[in-house]
Enzyme design. Structure first.
Site, short mmCIF file in Angstrom:
data_model
loop_
_atom_site.label_atom_id
_atom_site.label_comp_id
_atom_site.label_asym_id
_atom_site.label_seq_id
_atom_site.Cartn_x
_atom_site.Cartn_y
_atom_site.Cartn_z
N ASN A 49 0.84 -1.19 0.00
CA ASN A 49 0.00 0.00 0.00
C ASN A 49 0.88 1.25 0.00
OD1 ASN A 49 -1.89 2.05 0.57
ND2 ASN A 49 -1.89 1.56 2.75
N CYS A 65 -3.61 0.57 6.32
CA CYS A 65 -3.03 -0.76 6.43
C CYS A 65 -2.56 -1.05 7.86
CB CYS A 65 -1.89 -0.95 5.43
SG CYS A 65 -0.64 0.33 5.48
N GLU A 82 -6.15 6.01 17.41
CA GLU A 82 -7.49 5.84 16.86
C GLU A 82 -8.46 5.23 17.88
OE1 GLU A 82 -6.33 5.59 12.16
OE2 GLU A 82 -7.09 3.77 13.11
#
Length: 171
Positions: free
Chosen positions: A131, A139, A166
């Site tokens: 990626n 990813c 996150e």
């Protein structure tokens, strides 16, 4: 067809500077950590061979989206326009990555199942590792079976930081 001119900018983030490559339409094409120049060179060679890369400011939508994300507006990642070359299979994996909810993780096996290719776990892992748009195409949200933090192009410590960030475990 004339070669496209891409813009390269370097932006500061809490986890180090990132190289941001965008096209004339303002879409993010590559985002790699600045201290990993081999990953940037590889992405440019693989996906943008023959295109000119010139220093310049990242498009406002890309810059503002990244700044907002790192300022705590996690959903801002969804506002960043991006496009990636790659095989049809890679595209399928990368598009599945952006569907992993913020603060959640999945395994390579579950990702392979999600795209309807349950036997392609290793190929999913290879596509995930290839990626070229770190953070925005997340990813880092893919982990090993049993929850192990496996490799990440930006380094496992950055992966750990992004996942904790996150989840709201740090800022």
């Amino acid at each position: 067809m004339r070669p496209e001119i891409l813009t390269l900018d370097v932006l500061a983030t809490p986890i180090g500077e990132v190289d941001v490559v965008a096209d004339a339409e303002g879409r993010l094409r590559v985002l790699e950590f600045h201290d990993r120049p081999q990953r940037l060179a590889g992405a440019l060679r693989l996906h943008h061979r023959g295109q000119t890369v010139a220093a310049g400011a990242a498009p406002a939508a890309v810059r503002d989206g990244l700044e907002a994300y790192f300022a705590g507006e996690l959903a801002a990642l969804k506002t960043i326009p991006w496009t990636i070359g790659g095989t049809a299979f890679q595209q399928q994996v990368w598009n599945a990555l952006v569907e992993i909810p913020l603060g959640e993780t999945t395994s390579y096996a579950r990702l392979a199942e999600r795209i309807g290719r349950p036997a392609a776990v290793r190929a999913v892992g290879a596509a995930n590792g290839a990626n070229p748009i770190a953070v925005v195409v997340p990813c880092h949200r893919v982990i090993g079976t049993g929850g192990a933090l496996t490799g990440y192009g930006g380094g496992v410590e950055r992966k750990r930081w992004l996942l904790a960030y996150e989840r709201g475990d740090q800022s």
